[in-house]
Design an enzyme around this catalytic site. Structure first.
Site, PDB file in Angstrom:
ATOM      1  N   CYS A 265      -0.031   3.782   2.503  1.00  0.00           N
ATOM      2  CA  CYS A 265      -0.349   3.989   3.549  1.00  0.00           C
ATOM      3  C   CYS A 265       1.182   4.172   4.322  1.00  0.00           C
ATOM      4  O   CYS A 265       1.530   4.578   5.150  1.00  0.00           O
ATOM      5  CB  CYS A 265      -0.871   2.501   4.353  1.00  0.00           C
ATOM      6  SG  CYS A 265      -2.407   1.945   2.588  1.00  0.00           S
ATOM      7  N   ASP A 266       2.248   3.695   2.956  1.00  0.00           N
ATOM      8  CA  ASP A 266       3.769   3.128   3.704  1.00  0.00           C
ATOM      9  C   ASP A 266       4.575   4.626   3.009  1.00  0.00           C
ATOM     10  O   ASP A 266       5.458   4.150   3.764  1.00  0.00           O
ATOM     11  CB  ASP A 266       4.037   1.707   3.494  1.00  0.00           C
ATOM     12  CG  ASP A 266       2.895   0.804   4.557  1.00  0.00           C
ATOM     13  OD1 ASP A 266       2.768   1.618   5.525  1.00  0.00           O
ATOM     14  OD2 ASP A 266       3.336   0.045   4.345  1.00  0.00           O
TER      15      ASP A 266
ATOM     16  N   CYS B   6       0.804  -1.437  -0.176  1.00  0.00           N
ATOM     17  CA  CYS B   6       0.131  -0.130   0.144  1.00  0.00           C
ATOM     18  C   CYS B   6       1.010   1.435  -0.208  1.00  0.00           C
ATOM     19  O   CYS B   6       0.996   1.762   1.242  1.00  0.00           O
ATOM     20  CB  CYS B   6      -0.653   0.601   1.539  1.00  0.00           C
ATOM     21  SG  CYS B   6      -1.696   1.424   1.609  1.00  0.00           S
TER      22      CYS B   6
END
Ligand code: NDP
Length: 286
Positions: free
Chosen positions: A111-112, A108
């Site tokens: 997200c990261d 992701c």
């Protein structure tokens, strides 16, 4: 919203009776339980949601009361059900993906990606997700490799153009990742160029992050006997609602969303499912 269960945790072989059963513990599931939220799980519990751990292994939606089998030997009968079981990112199946999980391997970028500011990363895949994640990461990172197993991208023409026009994305055509290396996290990837041909070649790239974008598998297998899905397995809902083809069974979050897959969109659809389930409950109790 009334989510009382009114019973003790059932033992093996026993049946529990509830008004509304939510299957799933992501943003869609917890939002369906509380409608709005801060700290999802805590808040859902504060609003009276009983949280149980287990896997929905089978369902029977033939009766007026919907039945869900948990861990193959416990039964929950519910007036209404919200399926919020999510979708699982696909991985290549390399041992190194597990070894470096949370240490450079991610599925992701939104997200990261933040953790890789000004660093070099690679994205695996040739679809819209890979193209989107590569362009997103290109805005944060120094350099992005896009590892594509064929000599074409599956992504839409518009996304292809975006990738091609982003100067810090390098496409590695006909490359496949076979390993990762690094002392305390990912420091590089081992790739095979033109795998299985006489011109096969091993290539190493130095990277700090390795992002998988090779598709997702919606967690809908247990429901497919009764619930309509698309060819990949995403649950079909009536557009603009969380309603499935079975009255009283609703779907929210990534299990019914092949496109957006973000926590906020999942939470929004969880809220829709909560409202749809509440209306359904009030209709059947008239
Ligand atoms: P896709 O299934 O479309 O693409 C998966 C990609 O991963 C393909 O390029 C495939 O290669 C590659 N791949 C699969 N397995 C492997 C493997 N083992 N090794 C290397 N590469 C592999 O998934 P997406 O998640 O990209 O998209 C899913 C759906 O969501 C699509 O319909 C897409 O259009 C849509 N979507 C739309 C967006 C938008 O409109 N903005 C954004 C994101 C997704 P190959 O091509 O060789 O099969």
């Amino acid at each position: 919203m009334d989510l009382e269960s009114g019973s003790q945790k059932p033992a093996s072989g026993e049946t529990e009776r509830v008004r509304c059963l939510i299957i799933g513990s992501g943003p869609a599931g917890y939002t369906a339980a509380i409608y709005m939220m801060e700290d999802f799980k805590k808040q859902a519990a504060r609003f009276g949601t009983e949280i149980r751990f287990g896997i929905a292994t089978d369902v029977d939606f033939t009766g007026k009361t919907r039945r869900v089998v948990i861990d193959e030997n416990k039964f929950v009968d519910a007036d209404t059900i919200i399926i919020a079981t999510g979708a699982t990112a696909r991985y290549l199946g390399l041992e190194a993906e597990q070894k470096y999980a949370g240490m450079g391997v991610s599925a992701c970028a939104t997200c990261d990606g933040f953790f890789y500011k000004q660093k070099d990363v690679a994205v695996v895949g040739g679809g819209d997700t890979a193209a989107e994640e590569a362009t997103y990461l290109a805005g944060l990172c120094n350099k992005v490799y896009l590892i594509v197993r064929r000599n074409v991208l599956r992504a839409s023409k518009a996304m292809q153009a975006k990738v091609m026009n982003t100067p810090n994305i390098t496409i590695l055509w006909e490359h496949q990742a076979i390993d990762l290396y690094g002392e305390n996290g990912v420091e590089g990837a081992v790739l095979v160029k033109k795998k299985g041909t006489p011109r096969e070649e091993i290539v190493k790239i130095k990277i700090d992050g390795f992002f998988l974008a090779i598709g997702h598998t919606p967690n809908s297998d247990a429901f497919k006997k009764f619930i309509d899905t698309d060819e990949i397995g995403y649950i079909r809902t009536i557009p603009g609602t969380s309603k499935t083809n079975v009255p009283g069974v609703f779907a929210a979050g990534d299990v019914q969303d092949p496109h957006y897959r973000q926590a906020v969109t999942a939470a929004g659809s969880g809220c829709m499912a909560a409202i749809d389930a509440e209306r359904y409950l009030s209709e059947i109790s008239k």
